[in-house]
Design an enzyme around this catalytic site. Sequence first.
Site, PDB file in Angstrom:
ATOM      1  N   SER A  10      83.753  -0.646  31.240  1.00 39.99           N
ATOM      2  CA  SER A  10      82.691  -0.811  32.250  1.00 39.99           C
ATOM      3  C   SER A  10      82.478  -2.251  32.699  1.00 39.99           C
ATOM      4  O   SER A  10      81.754  -2.485  33.667  1.00 39.99           O
ATOM      5  CB  SER A  10      81.371  -0.256  31.718  1.00 39.99           C
ATOM      6  OG  SER A  10      81.396   1.146  31.742  1.00 39.99           O
ATOM      7  N   LYS A  61      83.160  -2.933  36.241  1.00 35.61           N
ATOM      8  CA  LYS A  61      82.196  -2.607  37.309  1.00 35.61           C
ATOM      9  C   LYS A  61      81.624  -3.863  37.962  1.00 35.61           C
ATOM     10  O   LYS A  61      81.180  -3.831  39.100  1.00 35.61           O
ATOM     11  CB  LYS A  61      81.068  -1.733  36.740  1.00 35.61           C
ATOM     12  CG  LYS A  61      81.543  -0.358  36.241  1.00 35.61           C
ATOM     13  CD  LYS A  61      80.440   0.356  35.461  1.00 35.61           C
ATOM     14  CE  LYS A  61      80.884   1.699  34.898  1.00 35.61           C
ATOM     15  NZ  LYS A  61      79.896   2.276  33.962  1.00 35.61           N
ATOM     16  N   TYR A  91      88.700   4.514  39.769  1.00 40.27           N
ATOM     17  CA  TYR A  91      87.705   4.208  38.738  1.00 40.27           C
ATOM     18  C   TYR A  91      88.325   4.179  37.329  1.00 40.27           C
ATOM     19  O   TYR A  91      88.125   3.245  36.560  1.00 40.27           O
ATOM     20  CB  TYR A  91      86.552   5.214  38.812  1.00 40.27           C
ATOM     21  CG  TYR A  91      85.581   5.061  37.679  1.00 40.27           C
ATOM     22  CD1 TYR A  91      84.715   3.977  37.620  1.00 40.27           C
ATOM     23  CD2 TYR A  91      85.561   5.965  36.621  1.00 40.27           C
ATOM     24  CE1 TYR A  91      83.848   3.795  36.544  1.00 40.27           C
ATOM     25  CE2 TYR A  91      84.699   5.804  35.556  1.00 40.27           C
ATOM     26  CZ  TYR A  91      83.848   4.721  35.522  1.00 40.27           C
ATOM     27  OH  TYR A  91      82.999   4.545  34.450  1.00 40.27           O
ATOM     28  N   TYR A 114      72.629  -0.391  30.589  1.00 44.53           N
ATOM     29  CA  TYR A 114      72.078   0.967  30.714  1.00 44.53           C
ATOM     30  C   TYR A 114      70.686   1.101  30.081  1.00 44.53           C
ATOM     31  O   TYR A 114      69.826   0.276  30.351  1.00 44.53           O
ATOM     32  CB  TYR A 114      73.074   1.991  30.138  1.00 44.53           C
ATOM     33  CG  TYR A 114      74.499   1.666  30.521  1.00 44.53           C
ATOM     34  CD1 TYR A 114      74.905   1.791  31.853  1.00 44.53           C
ATOM     35  CD2 TYR A 114      75.417   1.185  29.604  1.00 44.53           C
ATOM     36  CE1 TYR A 114      76.198   1.473  32.226  1.00 44.53           C
ATOM     37  CE2 TYR A 114      76.713   0.862  29.979  1.00 44.53           C
ATOM     38  CZ  TYR A 114      77.091   1.010  31.288  1.00 44.53           C
ATOM     39  OH  TYR A 114      78.362   0.683  31.657  1.00 44.53           O
ATOM     40  N   VAL A 132      82.733   0.152  26.808  1.00 46.05           N
ATOM     41  CA  VAL A 132      82.946   0.904  25.564  1.00 46.05           C
ATOM     42  C   VAL A 132      84.188   0.465  24.795  1.00 46.05           C
ATOM     43  O   VAL A 132      84.414   0.906  23.677  1.00 46.05           O
ATOM     44  CB  VAL A 132      83.007   2.439  25.762  1.00 46.05           C
ATOM     45  CG1 VAL A 132      81.659   3.014  26.082  1.00 46.05           C
ATOM     46  CG2 VAL A 132      84.040   2.822  26.791  1.00 46.05           C
TER      47      VAL A 132
HETATM   48  O1  DON Z   1      83.645   6.058  32.452  1.00 43.57           O
HETATM   49  C1  DON Z   1      83.639   5.874  31.240  1.00 43.57           C
HETATM   50  O2  DON Z   1      83.072   6.638  30.474  1.00 43.57           O
HETATM   51  C2  DON Z   1      84.375   4.661  30.717  1.00 43.57           C
HETATM   52  N1  DON Z   1      85.578   4.433  31.453  1.00 43.57           N
HETATM   53  C3  DON Z   1      83.530   3.425  30.816  1.00 43.57           C
HETATM   54  C4  DON Z   1      82.179   3.550  30.152  1.00 43.57           C
HETATM   55  C5  DON Z   1      81.667   2.279  29.612  1.00 43.57           C
HETATM   56  O3  DON Z   1      82.372   1.351  29.366  1.00 43.57           O
HETATM   57  C6  DON Z   1      80.208   2.267  29.269  1.00 43.57           C
HETATM   58  N2  DON Z   1      79.787   0.972  28.783  1.00 43.57           N
HETATM   59  N3  DON Z   1      79.291   0.592  27.775  1.00 43.57           N
END
Ligand code: DON
Length: 304
Positions: A64, A67, A188, A240, A258
């Site tokens: 993420s 982003k 994405y 978040y 993540v």
């Molecule tokens: O879309 C997802 O679930 C992952 N590619 C990215 C989520 C993420 O990194 C949330 N951050 N802490």
Amino acid sequence: MDYQAVLDDIAATIQSDLGTAGSVADYIPALSRVDPFQFGMALRTRDGLEAWAGDALTPFSIQSISKVFSLTIAMRLAGERLWERIGREPSGNPFNSLMQLEREQGIPRNPFINAGAIVVADYLVTLDDDPESAILNYISGLCDEPLEIDEEVAASEAATGFRNIALANFIKSYGKLDNDVSTVLDVYFRQCAVSMNCVQLARAVNYLCRDGIHPLRDDRIISSRQARRINALMLTCGTYDTAGEFAFRIGVPCKSGVGGGIVAVIPDSLSMCVWSPALDAGHNSLPGQKALEMFTSRTGLSVF
Ligand code: DON
């Protein structure tokens, strides 16, 4: 300030405690195989001084954190139009939540929750012929190093990204996605699968502590107003439903992923990246948060 000494000291403390709490993200199978006993930390000051400690040269999945870069490109390309389909409020919900989307008719709360980042990807598909290369080249230009997408991670998420597939279809059902769901999700998933290390990431987000000026070349990436806005969004939405806790304990704009990375920006001062794969229940790196908290309390740096 002797940043190298501060980083060395924090790394030694955090490393002695690794593996005692948190767990590696496992909903993306390729990420579940990462060794949790790793910790890296790097910073770059506004004037270009760099310092790093621990596993700061080991590549990891930025997830993420990507982003921040896709939002930057979309703000450049779409301008104010971007905000017609994305809000700027904290969600108070997990990053992959579907709940608010129905109440708010397909308009994601902010560009950092997954729903919002999917809409940002939709703008990029509309506005750029090759959005995937645009994102990769953009980040690569910021840190002045070639970068790659981890194909195993990208494929792993594409095969198991059921929530993101649901989110994208749900947004589409409200007529708020201009392009094909699969085309948008492909961009994405692939932006999330870019591999970088802490040194590269600290450098790549450095424009956010330099009022939008490129870290290495002194040309402008975005206006200083846009840079301030991205920092504001990172502080309020970058982690978040734990953004309040981050502001309370760490006190600077942050964006987590993540893969265990967290980038942090102290406007007019420095940018940094911490990485350690074990996450807490909010899906943010536990050792990473601890390291950032130690850094801001030891240096007295904060936006407050
Ligand atoms: O879309 C997802 O679930 C992952 N590619 C990215 C989520 C993420 O990194 C949330 N951050 N802490």
